[in-house]
Design a protein around this motif. Structure first.
Motif, PDB file in Angstrom:
ATOM      1  N   ARG A  79     -18.462  -8.416 -51.737  1.00 47.51           N
ATOM      2  CA  ARG A  79     -18.026  -8.428 -50.342  1.00 47.51           C
ATOM      3  C   ARG A  79     -17.716  -9.860 -49.941  1.00 47.51           C
ATOM      4  NH1 ARG A  79     -20.616  -8.839 -45.055  1.00 47.51           N
ATOM      5  NH2 ARG A  79     -19.457  -7.541 -43.570  1.00 47.51           N
ATOM      6  N   VAL A  80     -16.509 -10.084 -49.400  1.00 46.31           N
ATOM      7  CA  VAL A  80     -16.108 -11.421 -48.955  1.00 46.31           C
ATOM      8  C   VAL A  80     -15.859 -11.467 -47.453  1.00 46.31           C
ATOM      9  CG1 VAL A  80     -15.228 -12.131 -51.211  1.00 46.31           C
ATOM     10  CG2 VAL A  80     -13.683 -11.029 -49.572  1.00 46.31           C
ATOM     11  N   GLY A  81     -15.945 -10.331 -46.807  1.00 47.28           N
ATOM     12  CA  GLY A  81     -15.753 -10.237 -45.359  1.00 47.28           C
ATOM     13  C   GLY A  81     -15.908  -8.787 -44.949  1.00 47.28           C
ATOM     14  N   GLN A  82     -15.800  -8.534 -43.638  1.00 45.12           N
ATOM     15  CA  GLN A  82     -15.940  -7.167 -43.165  1.00 45.12           C
ATOM     16  C   GLN A  82     -14.823  -6.299 -43.731  1.00 45.12           C
ATOM     17  OE1 GLN A  82     -15.887  -6.612 -38.924  1.00 45.12           O
ATOM     18  NE2 GLN A  82     -16.739  -4.561 -39.086  1.00 45.12           N
ATOM     19  N   HIS A  83     -15.202  -5.246 -44.460  1.00 46.01           N
ATOM     20  CA  HIS A  83     -14.266  -4.317 -45.103  1.00 46.01           C
ATOM     21  C   HIS A  83     -13.324  -5.037 -46.079  1.00 46.01           C
ATOM     22  CE1 HIS A  83     -15.818  -1.696 -42.087  1.00 46.01           C
ATOM     23  NE2 HIS A  83     -15.102  -2.199 -41.107  1.00 46.01           N
ATOM     24  N   VAL A 110      -8.751  -8.886 -57.958  1.00 46.49           N
ATOM     25  CA  VAL A 110      -7.888  -8.081 -57.105  1.00 46.49           C
ATOM     26  C   VAL A 110      -8.660  -7.779 -55.824  1.00 46.49           C
ATOM     27  CG1 VAL A 110      -8.576  -5.892 -58.173  1.00 46.49           C
ATOM     28  CG2 VAL A 110      -6.396  -6.050 -57.006  1.00 46.49           C
ATOM     29  N   ARG A 111      -7.947  -7.819 -54.702  1.00 51.18           N
ATOM     30  CA  ARG A 111      -8.586  -7.493 -53.420  1.00 51.18           C
ATOM     31  C   ARG A 111      -8.724  -5.988 -53.278  1.00 51.18           C
ATOM     32  NH1 ARG A 111      -6.196  -9.513 -48.440  1.00 51.18           N
ATOM     33  NH2 ARG A 111      -8.082  -8.591 -47.575  1.00 51.18           N
ATOM     34  N   VAL A 112      -9.855  -5.586 -52.733  1.00 51.67           N
ATOM     35  CA  VAL A 112     -10.163  -4.181 -52.510  1.00 51.67           C
ATOM     36  C   VAL A 112     -10.530  -4.016 -51.037  1.00 51.67           C
ATOM     37  CG1 VAL A 112     -11.643  -2.248 -53.180  1.00 51.67           C
ATOM     38  CG2 VAL A 112     -11.087  -4.032 -54.862  1.00 51.67           C
ATOM     39  N   GLY A 113     -10.012  -2.973 -50.431  1.00 50.82           N
ATOM     40  CA  GLY A 113     -10.339  -2.735 -49.030  1.00 50.82           C
ATOM     41  C   GLY A 113     -10.100  -1.294 -48.647  1.00 50.82           C
ATOM     42  N   ARG A 114     -10.218  -1.030 -47.378  1.00 50.41           N
ATOM     43  CA  ARG A 114      -9.973   0.304 -46.849  1.00 50.41           C
ATOM     44  C   ARG A 114      -8.480   0.559 -46.746  1.00 50.41           C
ATOM     45  NH1 ARG A 114     -14.345   1.276 -42.018  1.00 50.41           N
ATOM     46  NH2 ARG A 114     -16.201   1.029 -43.321  1.00 50.41           N
TER      47      ARG A 114
END
Length: 131
Positions: free
Chosen positions: A8-12, A24-28
């Motif tokens: 986790r690097v920030g909210q969501h 690779v960035r992962v998010g909602r």
């Protein structure tokens, strides 16, 4: 063997990193510049198929080679009903027999060697460990 860590690097906002330093960035869904976890699963299925088929295809045809995996599920569902993978390449210069031989070779290679699609077909357990 490869391991992937997601931090986790920030909210969501998360970053997946492998042992070789790729990330690779992962998010909602809707997160700018990030893949959702389902998109990563689709990328893994398409990526495995194209990596497996590349040599077989590029020996016989020129031009682009692409793979696509589709998210097949009812709206709002939290599981996929299927993960269809489509390979696309130009077979217009091949005769019917050559096309059939190439298709058979590609299908056989993916069925025997593509770890991701083989794993999806098997549906192995995915235990969750928590502290």
């Amino acid at each position: 063997m490869s391991n992937v860590e997601v931090r986790r690097v920030g909210q969501h906002d998360f970053v997946a990193t492998n042992d070789r330093g790729a990330s690779v960035r992962v998010g909602r869904a809707g997160a700018e510049g990030a893949f959702t976890p389902v998109e990563l699963l689709l990328a893994a299925a398409a990526g495995c198929a194209i990596v497996t088929a590349e040599t077989l295809v590029t020996r016989r045809v020129d031009g682009e080679l692409t793979a696509r995996a589709d998210d097949v599920r009812p709206a709002g569902a939290h599981e996929l009903d299927a993960v269809p993978v489509t390979l696309d390449y130009d077979v217009s210069r091949l005769d019917e027999e050559q096309r059939a031989a190439l298709e058979a070779a590609v299908r056989r290679a993916i069925d025997q060697l593509c770890t991701v699609t083989r794993t999806l077909k098997k549906a192995p357990p995915t235990p969750l460990h928590t502290p």
